[in-house]
Every structure is written in C-alpha cells, then in structure tokens.
Design an enzyme around this catalytic site. Structure first.
Site, mmCIF file in Angstrom:
data_model
loop_
_atom_site.group_PDB
_atom_site.id
_atom_site.type_symbol
_atom_site.label_atom_id
_atom_site.label_comp_id
_atom_site.label_asym_id
_atom_site.label_seq_id
_atom_site.Cartn_x
_atom_site.Cartn_y
_atom_site.Cartn_z
ATOM 1 C CE1 TYR A 143 -3.566 -2.571 0.507
ATOM 2 C CE2 TYR A 143 -4.663 -0.550 1.161
ATOM 3 C CZ TYR A 143 -4.730 -1.863 0.762
ATOM 4 O OH TYR A 143 -5.946 -2.454 0.614
ATOM 5 C CE LYS A 193 1.670 -16.982 -2.845
ATOM 6 N NZ LYS A 193 1.286 -18.351 -3.309
ATOM 7 C CG ASP A 226 -1.710 -19.730 -1.919
ATOM 8 O OD1 ASP A 226 -1.096 -19.850 -0.830
ATOM 9 O OD2 ASP A 226 -1.349 -20.324 -2.960
ATOM 10 C CG ASP A 250 -7.980 -4.823 1.417
ATOM 11 O OD1 ASP A 250 -8.894 -4.359 2.126
ATOM 12 O OD2 ASP A 250 -7.968 -4.750 0.179
ATOM 13 C CG ASP A 254 -13.525 -7.233 2.041
ATOM 14 O OD1 ASP A 254 -13.294 -6.512 3.036
ATOM 15 O OD2 ASP A 254 -14.014 -6.800 0.980
HETATM 16 C C1 IPM Z 1 -10.349 -1.525 3.985
HETATM 17 C C2 IPM Z 1 -10.665 -0.836 2.689
HETATM 18 C C3 IPM Z 1 -9.576 0.162 2.376
HETATM 19 C C4 IPM Z 1 -8.294 -0.609 2.154
HETATM 20 C C5 IPM Z 1 -9.869 1.110 1.207
HETATM 21 C C6 IPM Z 1 -11.167 1.847 1.367
HETATM 22 C C7 IPM Z 1 -8.731 2.064 0.978
HETATM 23 O O1 IPM Z 1 -10.855 -1.778 1.682
HETATM 24 O O2 IPM Z 1 -10.193 -0.831 5.001
HETATM 25 O O3 IPM Z 1 -10.269 -2.755 4.002
HETATM 26 O O4 IPM Z 1 -8.015 -1.098 1.037
HETATM 27 O O5 IPM Z 1 -7.540 -0.744 3.117
HETATM 28 MG MG MG Z 2 -10.812 -3.797 2.333
#
Ligand code: IPM
Ligand code: MG
Length: 369
Positions: A143, A193, A226, A250, A254
């Site tokens: 990032y 990884k 993975d 990230d 999710d």
């Molecule tokens: C998260 C989001 C952020 C990220 C975005 C909105 C920049 O997806 O906090 O997981 O990628 O970190």
């Molecule tokens: Mg995210």
C-alpha cells in the site's frame, strides 16, 4: 476517568454519516446513563472533505486526529469521485490518517452471532460460534512501498507498487498479535507468501524470532496466504488470531467478514504506539465501505459502526465491561429477529431502518441496566 476523553468523528461519505448518527446516539447514552462522557467533535474526510476543501483530508483535520484520544471513522468513497486524480481520491484521506498516525495494527474480529449463523453463505455448522481475530499490518507493504506509480518504459506504460517490509515493522505487528492471542485462545497463525516473495521469507523469519524470544507460550503456525484464504472458507474455526500483511489482510478480512453473515457486522480498530497519556493512537471504523448503492435510503446496518465504538471502549478507554454491554445489546437485537435489509432472508418479514436498528440497540442498553 481522569479527564473527559476526546473523540474526533469523521463520518465521511455514502452511508458513513447514516451509521455514525446511530453511534452518536449511543455515545450520548453512555454520557447520560453510565457517566462516560466524551468530548466529541466532527470533521470531514474523503469525498465530503474534497467537496469543501479540494482535498480528501485537510491538514487541520489531520492535526486534530493526532491530538484526540480516538478517531471514529464512517466510510469513504463513492462513484462521484471516480473521476478525481489518484491523489485526490477519497481513499487517500483514509490512508493518510492510517500512515501519519502510524496505526500499524488493524484488528478485525470476525465473530458469528448465533442469530446470524443461518445467514452465512457457508453451512451453519462451519460458522456457528466462529470467533477469529485478523491482525492486519496497516502502514506498510504494497500500500505504501516505493517506488510506486505509472511510468513509461520502452514506449509502454508500466504500473509499479512495491511490497516492502522492515524487520521493525514485522516485529511490532507480530507482538500485537501475540499479545491479543494471550487474551484469547493463545494461538497465532501467520500468513504470507514465503514460497514466492522475499518479503514473505523475512516476515516468517521475524515472526518466528519474536515468538521464540518473547512469546514461546503462544502456539504459532505459518500458512501461505492463498492456502489461508482456502482454509478460511473450508474450516474457519481452526483459527484464533491471524497475523498478516497489509494487502493479504485487506483481502482475507473481507473473506472472513462474509463468514459472519454480512459485511454490515464487522468492526475494526486500528492501533498505533501509546501516546503520552498511555492510550494507543487509535482509529475505529466499520470494515464495510460507503455503499453508495444504498446511501440515503435509511437501509444501512449500523451494527459494524456501533461495534467499532465498542472496540473503542475496550482498546482506548479501558472500559471492557461497557464494551461487552454494547456488544451484547447488538447480539440481543439480532436474537429478537430485528434486522436491517442486509440481514433479511427471503421470508424474513420487514427489515428495520438504520435508525430503528439504533432504537433497538438503545432499548437493549437500557434493559441492561
Ligand atoms: C479496507 C478498505 C480500504 C483498504 C480502502 C477503502 C482504501 O478496503 O479498510 O479494508 O483497502 O484498506
Ligand atoms: Mg478492504
């Protein structure tokens, strides 16, 4: 508490302000009923800040964020801002906050409330009782690594991001994960990884060294990220604490969020080093985004944002019991079948609005007294 703790509320874009309104009602309740008063100020972030200041985070807002005891953030982004230059995009405001406050440990707890186990896309027995904590490194890796950008080489464009980790960066986030594990089920699984990336090799080495030196009592395992993604959907309950880098974290968080039934349920805490008053630098935000598709429809689930405030009570203000009270209130609401639209099954009746969900959580808080 010694003096009134300060909170900076950055509600942001999309459904951010809608869900944050419910959190503000809860903050007021704590002042009225639990003698926990906060000094709350509001400011702009993301597209909302861009609209007023032409930048997704004004320097004055950044300075305020450095001063307060904790920042509460709603969400940033929306289609309206897709046309902006990369450096003016709403997300840059959020990333600047994370970087300049040096919030290196992002805690993303994925808990499946019993009432929602049916709702997950996985089978009930795979997710019921799930309680895992993802610790995502938040201030480094791909990032932020340099070089980055879009360059022209040999007449064609090349997009570059750099995955870069120093020992110190890996060391400190590993420590956060081990400390958390000691308060939970004492197990850490580190994901990278190392089979293809040198940064992953170093990650594994440093995590192993920190473990050996100071946390040998915690059970440590390693997994390629993975495989980790696959294991998260195959058998998520095998995990306690997962520690991983910024980009893998990230993605994996999710994935873990969806195990719990809805992205609308997942809170997060982003923590840095302790400030002079002993409290960590901290920002609390729901994992879900600005959800422009449902914005302004009073449909959004405020639970993730409310649960993020519960994390603030626990990690910034040493109010673990009050945090539990709030978490239990959310759980009790769900147990009664009170649901926002994101948690509705086809035959589930009528969903409640964002503020009705807030009403229900407040009623449970009252009932807990
Ligand atoms: C998260 C989001 C952020 C990220 C975005 C909105 C920049 O997806 O906090 O997981 O990628 O970190
Ligand atoms: Mg995210």
């Amino acid at each position: 508490m010694m003096n009134t703790p300060s909170l900076l509320v950055l509600a942001g874009d999309g459904i951010g302000p809608e869900v944050m309104d419910q959190v503000k009602r809860i903050i007021t309740w704590y002042g009225d009923k639990r003698d926990l008063t906060f000094d709350v100020s509001d400011d702009l972030v993301g597209g909302a800040a861009y609209d007023v200041h032409g930048t997704p985070l004004h320097d004055d807002t950044m300075a305020k964020a450095q001063e307060v005891d904790a920042v509460l953030l709603g969400a940033v982004g929306g289609p309206k801002y897709d046309v902006l230059d990369f450096n003016e995009k709403p997300e840059r405001g959020l990333l600047r906050l994370r970087k300049e406050m040096d919030l290196f440990a992002n805690l993303r707890p994925a808990q499946c409330f019993d009432a929602l186990a049916e709702f997950s896309s996985l089978k009930k027995e795979i997710v019921s009782g799930l309680d895992i904590m993802i610790v995502r490194e938040l201030t480094s890796g791909s990032y932020f690594g340099e070089p980055r950008g879009i360059f022209v080489e040999d007449g064609q464009r090349v997009g570059i991001n750099t995955q870069r980790y120093t020992e110190a960066e890996i060391d400190r986030v590993a420590r956060s994960a081990f400390e958390l594990a000691r308060k939970r089920n004492n197990r850490v699984c580190s994901m990278e990884k190392a089979n293809v990336m040198e940064s992953g090799v170093l990650w594994r080495e440093v995590v192993t060294e920190v473990h050996k030196a100071d946390y040998a009592d915690v059970e440590l395992s390693h997994m390629y990220a993975d495989n980790g993604a696959m294991q998260l959907v195959r058998d998520p309950k095998q995990f306690d604490v997962i520690v991983t880098d910024n980009l893998f974290g990230d993605i994996l968080s999710d994935c873990a969020a969806m195990l719990t039934g809805s992205l609308g349920m997942l809170p997060s805490a982003s923590l840095g080093a302790p400030m002079e008053n002993g409290r960590p630098k901290a920002m609390y935000e729901p994992v879900h985004g600005s959800a422009p598709d449902i914005m302004g429809k009073a449909m959004a689930n405020p639970s993730a944002c409310v649960l993020s405030f519960a994390m603030a009570l626990r990690y910034s203000f040493d109010q673990g019991e009050e945090a539990t009270r709030l978490e239990k209130a959310v759980e009790a609401v769900l147990a009664k079948g009170i649901r926002t639209a994101d948690l509705m099954q086809a035959d589930g009746g009528k969903p409640v609005s964002t503020s009705e969900m807030g009403d229900a959580i407040l009623a449970e808080l009252e009932a807990s007294l």
